[in-house]
Design an enzyme around this catalytic site. Sequence first.
Site, PDB file in Angstrom:
ATOM      1  N   ALA A  61      -6.286  -0.958  -2.306  1.00 51.00           N
ATOM      2  CA  ALA A  61      -5.130  -1.438  -1.598  1.00 51.00           C
ATOM      3  C   ALA A  61      -5.627  -2.849  -1.313  1.00 51.00           C
ATOM      4  O   ALA A  61      -6.815  -3.237  -0.865  1.00 51.00           O
ATOM      5  CB  ALA A  61      -4.800  -0.718  -0.183  1.00 51.00           C
ATOM      6  N   ASN A  62      -4.733  -3.890  -1.382  1.00 50.37           N
ATOM      7  CA  ASN A  62      -5.066  -5.606  -0.853  1.00 50.37           C
ATOM      8  C   ASN A  62      -5.082  -5.650   0.463  1.00 50.37           C
ATOM      9  O   ASN A  62      -4.302  -4.810   1.014  1.00 50.37           O
ATOM     10  CB  ASN A  62      -4.080  -6.371  -1.812  1.00 50.37           C
ATOM     11  CG  ASN A  62      -4.477  -6.643  -3.119  1.00 50.37           C
ATOM     12  OD1 ASN A  62      -5.672  -6.781  -3.476  1.00 50.37           O
ATOM     13  ND2 ASN A  62      -3.498  -6.521  -3.973  1.00 50.37           N
ATOM     14  N   LYS A  98      -3.068 -19.046  -7.980  1.00 54.19           N
ATOM     15  CA  LYS A  98      -2.157 -18.159  -7.464  1.00 54.19           C
ATOM     16  C   LYS A  98      -0.828 -19.177  -7.317  1.00 54.19           C
ATOM     17  O   LYS A  98      -0.968 -20.726  -7.164  1.00 54.19           O
ATOM     18  CB  LYS A  98      -2.259 -17.749  -5.926  1.00 54.19           C
ATOM     19  CG  LYS A  98      -1.520 -16.585  -5.677  1.00 54.19           C
ATOM     20  CD  LYS A  98      -2.318 -15.488  -5.881  1.00 54.19           C
ATOM     21  CE  LYS A  98      -1.780 -14.255  -5.751  1.00 54.19           C
ATOM     22  NZ  LYS A  98      -2.402 -12.980  -6.211  1.00 54.19           N
ATOM     23  N   SER A 115      -0.461  -2.935 -14.965  1.00 50.49           N
ATOM     24  CA  SER A 115      -1.964  -3.081 -14.690  1.00 50.49           C
ATOM     25  C   SER A 115      -2.549  -2.047 -13.782  1.00 50.49           C
ATOM     26  O   SER A 115      -3.603  -1.673 -13.755  1.00 50.49           O
ATOM     27  CB  SER A 115      -2.439  -4.312 -14.118  1.00 50.49           C
ATOM     28  OG  SER A 115      -1.729  -4.283 -12.764  1.00 50.49           O
ATOM     29  N   ASP A 119       2.722 -10.379  -9.379  1.00 45.92           N
ATOM     30  CA  ASP A 119       2.079 -10.040  -7.801  1.00 45.92           C
ATOM     31  C   ASP A 119       3.435  -9.670  -7.038  1.00 45.92           C
ATOM     32  O   ASP A 119       4.353  -9.227  -7.554  1.00 45.92           O
ATOM     33  CB  ASP A 119       1.758 -11.431  -7.302  1.00 45.92           C
ATOM     34  CG  ASP A 119       0.805 -11.544  -6.020  1.00 45.92           C
ATOM     35  OD1 ASP A 119      -0.466 -11.019  -6.521  1.00 45.92           O
ATOM     36  OD2 ASP A 119       1.489 -11.662  -5.071  1.00 45.92           O
ATOM     37  N   ALA A 178      -2.177   2.019  -0.142  1.00 50.75           N
ATOM     38  CA  ALA A 178      -0.798   1.821   0.168  1.00 50.75           C
ATOM     39  C   ALA A 178      -0.764   0.164   0.347  1.00 50.75           C
ATOM     40  O   ALA A 178      -1.564  -0.566  -0.124  1.00 50.75           O
ATOM     41  CB  ALA A 178      -0.406   2.441   1.478  1.00 50.75           C
ATOM     42  N   THR A 188      -6.230  -0.433 -12.460  1.00 43.59           N
ATOM     43  CA  THR A 188      -6.518  -0.629 -11.042  1.00 43.59           C
ATOM     44  C   THR A 188      -7.149   0.507 -10.609  1.00 43.59           C
ATOM     45  O   THR A 188      -7.955   0.780  -9.871  1.00 43.59           O
ATOM     46  CB  THR A 188      -5.495  -1.176 -10.282  1.00 43.59           C
ATOM     47  OG1 THR A 188      -4.681  -2.331 -10.860  1.00 43.59           O
ATOM     48  CG2 THR A 188      -5.724  -1.340  -8.699  1.00 43.59           C
TER      49      THR A 188
HETATM   50  N1  LIG Z   1      -0.507  -2.507  -9.130  1.00 41.78           N
HETATM   51  C1  LIG Z   1      -1.691  -3.097  -9.050  1.00 41.78           C
HETATM   52  O1  LIG Z   1      -2.324  -3.080 -10.486  1.00 41.78           O
HETATM   53  C2  LIG Z   1      -2.669  -3.603  -8.062  1.00 41.78           C
HETATM   54  C3  LIG Z   1      -3.812  -4.165  -8.459  1.00 41.78           C
HETATM   55  C4  LIG Z   1      -4.684  -4.759  -7.471  1.00 41.78           C
HETATM   56  C5  LIG Z   1      -4.142  -4.390  -5.879  1.00 41.78           C
HETATM   57  N2  LIG Z   1      -3.212  -3.328  -5.676  1.00 41.78           N
HETATM   58  C6  LIG Z   1      -2.907  -2.907  -4.584  1.00 41.78           C
HETATM   59  O2  LIG Z   1      -2.573  -1.512  -4.034  1.00 41.78           O
HETATM   60  C7  LIG Z   1      -1.863  -1.274  -3.430  1.00 41.78           C
HETATM   61  C8  LIG Z   1      -0.956  -0.294  -4.074  1.00 41.78           C
HETATM   62  O3  LIG Z   1      -0.164  -0.880  -5.145  1.00 41.78           O
HETATM   63  P1  LIG Z   1       0.950  -0.203  -6.155  1.00 41.78           P
HETATM   64  O4  LIG Z   1       1.091  -1.128  -7.151  1.00 41.78           O
HETATM   65  O5  LIG Z   1       0.595   1.109  -6.292  1.00 41.78           O
HETATM   66  O6  LIG Z   1       2.184  -0.531  -5.099  1.00 41.78           O
HETATM   67  P2  LIG Z   1       3.270   0.791  -4.888  1.00 41.78           P
HETATM   68  O7  LIG Z   1       4.419  -0.165  -4.149  1.00 41.78           O
HETATM   69  O8  LIG Z   1       3.712   1.212  -6.372  1.00 41.78           O
HETATM   70  O9  LIG Z   1       2.777   1.918  -3.960  1.00 41.78           O
HETATM   71  C9  LIG Z   1       2.589   1.622  -2.615  1.00 41.78           C
HETATM   72  C10 LIG Z   1       2.660   3.078  -2.014  1.00 41.78           C
HETATM   73  O10 LIG Z   1       2.381   3.124  -0.378  1.00 41.78           O
HETATM   74  C11 LIG Z   1       3.266   3.899   0.284  1.00 41.78           C
HETATM   75  N3  LIG Z   1       3.309   3.224   1.455  1.00 41.78           N
HETATM   76  C12 LIG Z   1       3.543   2.198   2.067  1.00 41.78           C
HETATM   77  N4  LIG Z   1       3.162   1.892   3.299  1.00 41.78           N
HETATM   78  C13 LIG Z   1       2.651   3.216   3.774  1.00 41.78           C
HETATM   79  C14 LIG Z   1       1.906   3.529   4.626  1.00 41.78           C
HETATM   80  N5  LIG Z   1       1.788   2.798   5.909  1.00 41.78           N
HETATM   81  N6  LIG Z   1       1.063   4.782   4.675  1.00 41.78           N
HETATM   82  C15 LIG Z   1       1.051   5.508   3.607  1.00 41.78           C
HETATM   83  N7  LIG Z   1       2.071   5.391   2.516  1.00 41.78           N
HETATM   84  C16 LIG Z   1       2.407   4.135   2.517  1.00 41.78           C
HETATM   85  C17 LIG Z   1       4.686   3.435  -0.566  1.00 41.78           C
HETATM   86  O11 LIG Z   1       5.667   4.621  -0.032  1.00 41.78           O
HETATM   87  C18 LIG Z   1       4.160   3.449  -2.037  1.00 41.78           C
HETATM   88  O12 LIG Z   1       4.302   4.952  -2.513  1.00 41.78           O
HETATM   89  C19 LIG Z   1      -1.133  -2.580  -2.932  1.00 41.78           C
HETATM   90  O13 LIG Z   1      -1.988  -2.816  -1.625  1.00 41.78           O
HETATM   91  C20 LIG Z   1      -1.494  -3.355  -3.950  1.00 41.78           C
HETATM   92  O14 LIG Z   1      -1.730  -4.744  -3.696  1.00 41.78           O
HETATM   93  C21 LIG Z   1      -2.302  -2.970  -6.811  1.00 41.78           C
END
Ligand SMILES: NC(=O)c1ccc[n+]([C@@H]2O[C@H](COP(=O)([O-])OP(=O)(O)OC[C@H]3O[C@@H](n4cnc5c(N)ncnc54)[C@H](O)[C@@H]3O)[C@@H](O)[C@H]2O)c1
Length: 358
Positions: free
Chosen positions: A255-256, A72, A142, A111, A233, A146
């Site tokens: 979600a992470n 990382k 990605s 990230d 989220a 995911t």
């Molecule tokens: N993008 C990837 O490929 C990927 C890979 C591994 C893990 N993740 C994890 O998946 C999750 C989502 O990633 P993403 O890329 O879609 O992010 P993103 O920012 O596109 O979406 C997150 C969504 O969650 C909403 N949100 C935030 N807080 C909230 C709450 N308390 N209640 C309800 N909704 C809420 C936001 O408004 C947004 O629409 C994260 O935890 C991220 O770390 C993503």
Amino acid sequence: MLEHERVVIHTGRRSRLPVIVAVHSTALGPAAGGLRLWHYPDWRDGLTDALRLSAAMTAKFAVAGLPSGGGKAVVALPERGELDDARRRDALRDAADAIALLDGVYATGPDVGTSSEDMALIGETTPHVFCRPTALGGSGDSSPHTAQGALAALRAVSRRLYGTACLDGRRLAVVGLGRVGARLARLLAAEGAALTVTDVDPDKRRIGDELGAVWRSPDETLTADVDIVVPAALGSVLTRRTAADLRCRAVVGPANNQLATPDVADLLHQRGILWVPDYVASAGGVVNAVSTELHRASADEARARVRAIEETVGEVLDTARRHGRTPAQAASELARRRLHAAPDPAAPPTASPGVGTR
Ligand SMILES: NC(=O)c1ccc[n+]([C@@H]2O[C@H](COP(=O)([O-])OP(=O)(O)OC[C@H]3O[C@@H](n4cnc5c(N)ncnc54)[C@H](O)[C@@H]3O)[C@@H](O)[C@H]2O)c1
């Protein structure tokens, strides 16, 4: 004791910001993991984050069965103040220099705080980068992968709980309709699942309406009377309090960092709620990117590895049941077993079929 193989800390030549690269393990192959550009009260908090997150990447790749190690990178920004575009580019170039000096021991990707476009900039300095835009030959965003990986995890859980991987008619609650959550909700709707959805952004209600889903507040969705809750989220959604209020049979999502504290996994287990560790259910994106870009797998092979998350989750759940463990314990034991079975990197090389190229 430092359990990491290598940690480098530079003051960026251009940005004067702390650039940290933590290589936790290369036992299974060269390390990979995202570059975080984030604000910290002290740069040492950024170091702590890099150490923790790189160890998590080792477990993520080991459980997914990929020949990659955990790493990382963090550029630690001061707690207050935003970078202007020029200084942000300087910070990314400084990170690229640090990665280039490692000469392939570590490859980076997006990230928190970085994007595919940022990987294109890093790619101007070093080839050890993934998830560059597709126009530049990278695997791009990605999140579709995911979402597919999370769907695979959900199928495995459905098989365990209901004897079938089919999600038709299953009641699922998706918390968060961002890049991954919206895609996953669409996949689930296409499978015939009955969806309850939520987001803190009220504009996302449109997506729910389009899918014929029930829209509820985030709190109501988390504690809805459904089969499976799907965290998609941000933030630690599973606390001691929410764990006590859940009414579902399982929590599985992309979600992470879903657990506020590790003991919540035990609380869920005691309540008979099946929780699949987030680093297993969220691996699809990095599995696809690393497979295609670092291991030169074909698109079909990479897709098959993402789909294999279904078998991995099934194996974790079976092991947990057989040995009276939580799925969290079973997953970390599986990671440990795979790491210990890896050949000693100091041993003389032998011909090995391997998986793709490293
Ligand atoms: N993008 C990837 O490929 C990927 C890979 C591994 C893990 N993740 C994890 O998946 C999750 C989502 O990633 P993403 O890329 O879609 O992010 P993103 O920012 O596109 O979406 C997150 C969504 O969650 C909403 N949100 C935030 N807080 C909230 C709450 N308390 N209640 C309800 N909704 C809420 C936001 O408004 C947004 O629409 C994260 O935890 C991220 O770390 C993503």
